[in-house]
Design an enzyme around this catalytic site. Structure first.
Site, PDB file in Angstrom:
ATOM      1  N   SER A 258       0.846  -1.173   0.000  1.00 54.96           N
ATOM      2  CA  SER A 258       0.000   0.000   0.000  1.00 54.96           C
ATOM      3  C   SER A 258       0.883   1.224   0.000  1.00 54.96           C
ATOM      4  O   SER A 258       1.849   1.272  -0.736  1.00 54.96           O
ATOM      5  CB  SER A 258      -1.012   0.019   1.143  1.00 54.96           C
ATOM      6  OG  SER A 258      -2.255  -0.497   0.677  1.00 54.96           O
TER       7      SER A 258
ATOM      8  N   HIS B 247       1.665  15.425   3.667  1.00 58.16           N
ATOM      9  CA  HIS B 247       1.571  16.736   3.019  1.00 58.16           C
ATOM     10  C   HIS B 247       1.569  17.808   4.107  1.00 58.16           C
ATOM     11  O   HIS B 247       0.957  17.613   5.158  1.00 58.16           O
ATOM     12  CB  HIS B 247       0.294  16.863   2.184  1.00 58.16           C
ATOM     13  CG  HIS B 247       0.094  15.758   1.206  1.00 58.16           C
ATOM     14  ND1 HIS B 247       0.770  15.683   0.009  1.00 58.16           N
ATOM     15  CD2 HIS B 247      -0.699  14.665   1.259  1.00 58.16           C
ATOM     16  CE1 HIS B 247       0.398  14.587  -0.644  1.00 58.16           C
ATOM     17  NE2 HIS B 247      -0.492  13.955   0.106  1.00 58.16           N
TER      18      HIS B 247
ATOM     19  N   CYS C 227      -2.554  -3.345   3.555  1.00 59.67           N
ATOM     20  CA  CYS C 227      -3.343  -4.565   3.488  1.00 59.67           C
ATOM     21  C   CYS C 227      -2.423  -5.724   3.848  1.00 59.67           C
ATOM     22  O   CYS C 227      -1.215  -5.565   3.946  1.00 59.67           O
ATOM     23  CB  CYS C 227      -3.996  -4.762   2.125  1.00 59.67           C
ATOM     24  SG  CYS C 227      -2.877  -4.703   0.735  1.00 59.67           S
TER      25      CYS C 227
END
Length: 264
Positions: free
Chosen positions: A114, A119, A142
């Site tokens: 994943s 940010h 996952c």
């Protein structure tokens, strides 16, 4: 579910942990506000954020596939890391269990397929002197690895006045008998996975939707020392009236963010 589940094939559940972390300060003059934004921009540049995300990758038990990072003009940075799960010769329960992870000084590790992303959003308003730095982090996995193991490391890695967290488990997997499993571990709250010092330091509120495996926790720092929020000046340089006024504005800013509404 304290015992490890016996699954049929790959664990198809997707676990996602999202953070908003806020740092608040008061910068009175235009020069101070500019200096604060420059300070934050340098402190949390793409290079440092990349290292933090690499540490997260190690903590939750994965290895890096790809890194994309960018510093922005005039300010801000973003980093995205694609990750893949290690094949372990012998399953280490401490790596796959969703319990509390290590603090920054005890980082160890291997991750799951994943991504992890960050940010930054520094901003300042000229009318009231309040500057707010927001940092968004997403850890999505996952397989057998839990993003909850990165929880305490991330909170301790930043100056966090306010933290909002969302944890969601999506999809389903099957046990060896074919029964669908929509979550593979016990959880009543994100607070279950926080270190004790964090619980003592923050006021917390939960909004959980158990039947949908959605968990939301908001945290507001209890301790308030005005000098910790002044950039380019100190409490002793202010009059009592000035200090009281600034403290009121800072507290209002923090409460508005914590409760997600403006106070008129």
């Amino acid at each position: 579910m304290s015992d490890q589940l016996r699954l049929h094939g790959f664990n198809n559940l997707t676990s996602s942990l999202s953070f908003n972390i806020y740092d608040i300060c008061y910068a009175q003059t235009e020069e101070q506000r500019t200096a604060y934004i420059d300070y934050i921009d340098e402190l949390y540049n793409a290079e440092r954020l990349t290292q933090i995300l690499k540490d997260v990758t190690n903590i939750i038990g994965a290895h890096v596939l790809n890194i994309a990072r960018q510093d922005y003009e005039p300010h801000g940075a973003s980093v995205t890391i694609l990750i893949a799960e290690h094949e372990l010769e012998e399953q280490d329960v401490s790596q796959t269990a969703p319990g509390p992870g290590p603090l920054p000084e005890t980082v160890v590790g291997h991750l799951d397929k994943s991504h992890v992303t960050v940010h930054t959003y520094p901003e300042s308003h000229p009318d009231n002197g309040i500057s707010t730095f927001r940092l968004d982090i997403d850890v999505s996995t996952c397989g057998m690895i839990s993003p909850l193991k990165a929880l305490n490391y991330l909170i301790h890695s930043f100056d966090s006045d306010i933290v909002t967290m969302d944890y969601r488990v999506r999809g389903f997997t099957r046990d060896v008998d074919g029964k669908k499993l929509f979550i593979d571990h016990d959880i009543t709250s994100i607070q279950d996975y926080l270190a004790e010092d964090t619980k003592r330091a923050y006021q917390m509120v939960d909004v959980n939707v158990y039947q949908e495996n959605m968990f939301h926790t908001k945290m507001l720092l209890k301790d308030f020392e005005l000098d910790n929020y002044l950039f380019g000046t100190s409490r002793r340089e202010l009059t009592f009236e000035e200090a009281t006024n600034i403290e009121g504005r800072l507290r209002r800013e923090m409460l508005e963010i914590f409760y997600s509404r403006n106070f008129d």
